[in-house]
Design a protein around this motif. Structure first.
Motif, PDB file in Angstrom:
ATOM      1  N   LEU A 125      41.475  39.094  42.428  1.00 37.87           N
ATOM      2  CA  LEU A 125      40.177  39.282  41.801  1.00 37.87           C
ATOM      3  C   LEU A 125      40.152  40.693  41.228  1.00 37.87           C
ATOM      4  CD1 LEU A 125      37.287  38.271  41.243  1.00 37.87           C
ATOM      5  CD2 LEU A 125      36.635  39.220  43.472  1.00 37.87           C
ATOM      6  N   LEU A 126      39.960  40.808  39.907  1.00 33.49           N
ATOM      7  CA  LEU A 126      40.038  42.096  39.238  1.00 33.49           C
ATOM      8  C   LEU A 126      38.666  42.746  39.115  1.00 33.49           C
ATOM      9  CD1 LEU A 126      42.566  41.229  36.391  1.00 33.49           C
ATOM     10  CD2 LEU A 126      43.032  42.189  38.657  1.00 33.49           C
ATOM     11  N   GLY A 127      38.644  44.057  39.239  1.00 36.76           N
ATOM     12  CA  GLY A 127      37.417  44.819  39.097  1.00 36.76           C
ATOM     13  C   GLY A 127      37.747  46.243  38.702  1.00 36.76           C
ATOM     14  N   GLU A 128      36.822  47.164  39.039  1.00 34.51           N
ATOM     15  CA  GLU A 128      36.999  48.578  38.705  1.00 34.51           C
ATOM     16  C   GLU A 128      36.445  49.422  39.831  1.00 34.51           C
ATOM     17  OE1 GLU A 128      34.533  50.655  35.624  1.00 34.51           O
ATOM     18  OE2 GLU A 128      36.474  50.797  34.588  1.00 34.51           O
ATOM     19  N   THR A 129      37.110  50.531  40.135  1.00 31.83           N
ATOM     20  CA  THR A 129      36.581  51.418  41.167  1.00 31.83           C
ATOM     21  C   THR A 129      35.363  52.158  40.632  1.00 31.83           C
ATOM     22  OG1 THR A 129      38.022  53.256  40.504  1.00 31.83           O
ATOM     23  CG2 THR A 129      38.856  51.751  42.195  1.00 31.83           C
ATOM     24  N   ALA A 130      34.410  52.449  41.540  1.00 33.04           N
ATOM     25  CA  ALA A 130      33.249  53.278  41.201  1.00 33.04           C
ATOM     26  C   ALA A 130      33.450  54.687  41.719  1.00 33.04           C
ATOM     27  CB  ALA A 130      31.974  52.674  41.779  1.00 33.04           C
ATOM     28  N   ASP A 131      34.055  54.813  42.889  1.00 30.13           N
ATOM     29  CA  ASP A 131      34.443  56.119  43.411  1.00 30.13           C
ATOM     30  C   ASP A 131      35.631  55.940  44.344  1.00 30.13           C
ATOM     31  OD1 ASP A 131      33.387  55.820  46.257  1.00 30.13           O
ATOM     32  OD2 ASP A 131      31.517  55.621  45.155  1.00 30.13           O
ATOM     33  N   VAL A 132      36.399  57.015  44.460  1.00 26.58           N
ATOM     34  CA  VAL A 132      37.643  56.959  45.222  1.00 26.58           C
ATOM     35  C   VAL A 132      37.805  58.254  46.004  1.00 26.58           C
ATOM     36  CG1 VAL A 132      40.165  56.759  45.093  1.00 26.58           C
ATOM     37  CG2 VAL A 132      38.746  55.490  43.475  1.00 26.58           C
ATOM     38  N   SER A 133      38.312  58.155  47.220  1.00 25.32           N
ATOM     39  CA  SER A 133      38.739  59.320  47.987  1.00 25.32           C
ATOM     40  C   SER A 133      40.046  58.953  48.656  1.00 25.32           C
ATOM     41  CB  SER A 133      37.689  59.709  49.040  1.00 25.32           C
ATOM     42  OG  SER A 133      37.751  58.839  50.161  1.00 25.32           O
ATOM     43  N   GLU A 134      40.649  59.912  49.364  1.00 23.39           N
ATOM     44  CA  GLU A 134      41.876  59.576  50.075  1.00 23.39           C
ATOM     45  C   GLU A 134      41.585  58.770  51.324  1.00 23.39           C
ATOM     46  OE1 GLU A 134      43.583  63.048  52.486  1.00 23.39           O
ATOM     47  OE2 GLU A 134      42.537  64.017  50.824  1.00 23.39           O
ATOM     48  N   GLY A 135      40.293  58.585  51.651  1.00 21.21           N
ATOM     49  CA  GLY A 135      39.919  57.795  52.817  1.00 21.21           C
ATOM     50  C   GLY A 135      39.497  56.380  52.501  1.00 21.21           C
ATOM     51  N   GLY A 136      39.137  56.109  51.241  1.00 22.19           N
ATOM     52  CA  GLY A 136      38.664  54.775  50.884  1.00 22.19           C
ATOM     53  C   GLY A 136      38.164  54.741  49.457  1.00 22.19           C
ATOM     54  N   LEU A 137      37.556  53.626  49.072  1.00 22.65           N
ATOM     55  CA  LEU A 137      37.038  53.491  47.716  1.00 22.65           C
ATOM     56  C   LEU A 137      35.879  52.501  47.697  1.00 22.65           C
ATOM     57  CD1 LEU A 137      38.004  50.520  46.392  1.00 22.65           C
ATOM     58  CD2 LEU A 137      40.191  51.690  46.241  1.00 22.65           C
ATOM     59  N   ARG A 138      35.132  52.565  46.605  1.00 21.75           N
ATOM     60  CA  ARG A 138      34.094  51.564  46.334  1.00 21.75           C
ATOM     61  C   ARG A 138      34.449  50.890  45.018  1.00 21.75           C
ATOM     62  NH1 ARG A 138      28.863  51.822  43.774  1.00 21.75           N
ATOM     63  NH2 ARG A 138      29.149  54.061  43.552  1.00 21.75           N
ATOM     64  N   ALA A 139      34.534  49.564  45.037  1.00 13.75           N
ATOM     65  CA  ALA A 139      34.922  48.792  43.861  1.00 13.75           C
ATOM     66  C   ALA A 139      33.776  47.898  43.414  1.00 13.75           C
ATOM     67  CB  ALA A 139      36.155  47.942  44.164  1.00 13.75           C
ATOM     68  N   VAL A 140      33.728  47.639  42.114  1.00 11.73           N
ATOM     69  CA  VAL A 140      32.702  46.775  41.530  1.00 11.73           C
ATOM     70  C   VAL A 140      33.394  45.570  40.908  1.00 11.73           C
ATOM     71  CG1 VAL A 140      30.814  46.596  39.883  1.00 11.73           C
ATOM     72  CG2 VAL A 140      31.239  48.773  41.047  1.00 11.73           C
ATOM     73  N   PHE A 141      32.889  44.363  41.243  1.00 10.10           N
ATOM     74  CA  PHE A 141      33.445  43.126  40.717  1.00 10.10           C
ATOM     75  C   PHE A 141      32.353  42.343  39.984  1.00 10.10           C
ATOM     76  CE2 PHE A 141      35.859  44.226  44.522  1.00 10.10           C
ATOM     77  CZ  PHE A 141      37.163  44.178  44.050  1.00 10.10           C
ATOM     78  N   VAL A 142      32.773  41.438  39.113  1.00 10.50           N
ATOM     79  CA  VAL A 142      31.820  40.650  38.342  1.00 10.50           C
ATOM     80  C   VAL A 142      31.005  39.760  39.274  1.00 10.50           C
ATOM     81  CG1 VAL A 142      33.280  40.653  36.297  1.00 10.50           C
ATOM     82  CG2 VAL A 142      33.509  38.808  37.974  1.00 10.50           C
ATOM     83  N   ALA A 143      29.877  39.282  38.749  1.00 12.30           N
ATOM     84  CA  ALA A 143      29.031  38.369  39.513  1.00 12.30           C
ATOM     85  C   ALA A 143      29.749  37.039  39.724  1.00 12.30           C
ATOM     86  CB  ALA A 143      27.718  38.140  38.772  1.00 12.30           C
ATOM     87  N   GLU A 144      29.363  36.337  40.786  1.00 11.03           N
ATOM     88  CA  GLU A 144      29.902  34.995  41.001  1.00 11.03           C
ATOM     89  C   GLU A 144      29.469  34.105  39.848  1.00 11.03           C
ATOM     90  OE1 GLU A 144      28.448  33.739  44.731  1.00 11.03           O
ATOM     91  OE2 GLU A 144      29.813  34.980  45.902  1.00 11.03           O
ATOM     92  N   PRO A 145      30.351  33.255  39.339  1.00 15.07           N
ATOM     93  CA  PRO A 145      29.974  32.394  38.211  1.00 15.07           C
ATOM     94  C   PRO A 145      28.943  31.352  38.627  1.00 15.07           C
ATOM     95  CG  PRO A 145      32.097  31.735  39.099  1.00 15.07           C
ATOM     96  CD  PRO A 145      31.724  33.019  39.792  1.00 15.07           C
ATOM     97  N   THR A 146      28.152  30.939  37.661  1.00  6.94           N
ATOM     98  CA  THR A 146      27.235  29.834  37.930  1.00  6.94           C
ATOM     99  C   THR A 146      28.057  28.567  38.114  1.00  6.94           C
ATOM    100  OG1 THR A 146      27.025  29.468  35.555  1.00  6.94           O
ATOM    101  CG2 THR A 146      25.363  30.863  36.613  1.00  6.94           C
ATOM    102  N   VAL A 147      27.516  27.630  38.865  1.00  5.13           N
ATOM    103  CA  VAL A 147      28.250  26.401  39.161  1.00  5.13           C
ATOM    104  C   VAL A 147      28.468  25.613  37.877  1.00  5.13           C
ATOM    105  CG1 VAL A 147      28.226  24.239  40.429  1.00  5.13           C
ATOM    106  CG2 VAL A 147      27.340  26.323  41.491  1.00  5.13           C
ATOM    107  N   GLY A 148      29.681  25.272  37.620  1.00  4.00           N
ATOM    108  CA  GLY A 148      29.990  24.501  36.427  1.00  4.00           C
ATOM    109  C   GLY A 148      31.441  24.103  36.440  1.00  4.00           C
ATOM    110  N   PHE A 149      31.847  23.299  35.500  1.00  2.50           N
ATOM    111  CA  PHE A 149      33.207  22.787  35.455  1.00  2.50           C
ATOM    112  C   PHE A 149      34.196  23.942  35.315  1.00  2.50           C
ATOM    113  CE2 PHE A 149      36.946  21.254  33.153  1.00  2.50           C
ATOM    114  CZ  PHE A 149      37.344  20.234  33.997  1.00  2.50           C
ATOM    115  N   GLY A 150      35.173  23.975  36.179  1.00  3.60           N
ATOM    116  CA  GLY A 150      36.226  24.975  36.084  1.00  3.60           C
ATOM    117  C   GLY A 150      35.915  26.293  36.742  1.00  3.60           C
ATOM    118  N   ASP A 151      34.680  26.496  37.241  1.00  3.06           N
ATOM    119  CA  ASP A 151      34.334  27.762  37.879  1.00  3.06           C
ATOM    120  C   ASP A 151      35.016  27.883  39.238  1.00  3.06           C
ATOM    121  OD1 ASP A 151      32.717  28.599  35.835  1.00  3.06           O
ATOM    122  OD2 ASP A 151      30.889  27.797  36.711  1.00  3.06           O
ATOM    123  N   VAL A 152      35.473  29.094  39.538  1.00  4.10           N
ATOM    124  CA  VAL A 152      36.066  29.381  40.840  1.00  4.10           C
ATOM    125  C   VAL A 152      35.253  30.495  41.481  1.00  4.10           C
ATOM    126  CG1 VAL A 152      38.108  30.171  42.087  1.00  4.10           C
ATOM    127  CG2 VAL A 152      38.361  28.725  40.049  1.00  4.10           C
TER     128      VAL A 152
END
Length: 223
Positions: A125-152
């Motif tokens: 699952l691909l996303g982008e970091t919002a902040d990073v340190s040598e101890g950890g990070l906070r990442a942002v990912f897209v919203a869950e897709p609405t229910v529909g054909f082919g959605d995962v």
């Protein structure tokens, strides 16, 4: 000119995430801001890297760290005025001084935005970091897709669970073993995940330290 008294600069904003460091110790807690006023900051009782709630005594002096947009990491000293229970236990903190640019040598956190991947059963699952340190990070990912054909649907792991993440540092992919500290959903539907690194190799730690220091320096030079 930057207004250092504006919310986000003088104090963290409501709904934001912060790090709480107990002065004179290595105790570190990750928390969420429930209410932010100049005279009082209310935080959810924070959790440590293993997901356990951190205990703070009345009168304890702490430093609260946060990452506003487009400025260096900020820090402000507080004192624990009250600890309240309930469905969501809270710390009530009173300020001991003004906020300043953060410079925590042990693990500075920079608002660094680089590609990040979270290993999932169905793939990365691909996303982008919002902040990073040598101890950890906070990442942002897209919203869950609405229910529909082919959605995962990719449910994010809960606090306390382990995860494998990969980020790109200086154009090179680095895999990181992590423990989830906090999972949140933003107002626009996107999802955030804060993780603490586990068993971080020394060379990777050094690269993270270098990347965060350079980013903090660049942002400080622009203010």
């Amino acid at each position: 000119m930057t207004d250092v008294q504006a919310p986000g600069l003088s104090r963290p904003e409501s709904g934001g995430t912060v790090e709480v460091v107990v002065d004179g110790s290595t105790t570190l807690a990750h928390s969420t801001v429930e209410s932010s006023l100049e005279q009082e900051l209310v935080l959810e009782v924070g959790v440590d890297a293993s997901g356990r709630r951190v205990r703070l005594s009345l009168g304890a002096e702490v430093s609260v760290w946060w990452s506003p947009t487009d400025v260096p990491v900020r820090c402000r000293p507080y004192q624990v005025a009250d600890v309240r229970g309930g469905t969501v236990p809270t710390w009530r903190l009173r300020p001991l001084g003004p906020a300043d640019d953060g410079d925590r040598r042990s693990s500075p956190r920079a608002p660094l935005h680089v590609p990040v991947g979270l290993a999932m059963p169905s793939g990365m699952l691909l996303g982008e970091t919002a902040d990073v340190s040598e101890g950890g990070l906070r990442a942002v990912f897209v919203a869950e897709p609405t229910v529909g054909f082919g959605d995962v649907v990719h449910p994010l792991p809960d606090a306390g669970e382990r995860a494998m993440m990969a980020i790109v540092l200086d154009g090179t992919r680095v895999e990181l073993r992590c423990r989830v500290v906090q999972r949140q959903r933003l107002a626009d539907g996107r999802r955030t995940l804060r993780v603490a690194f586990e068993d971080l190799p020394d060379d990777v730690r050094a690269r993270l330290r270098s990347a965060t220091a350079l980013e903090i320096g660049r942002r400080a030079a622009r203010v």
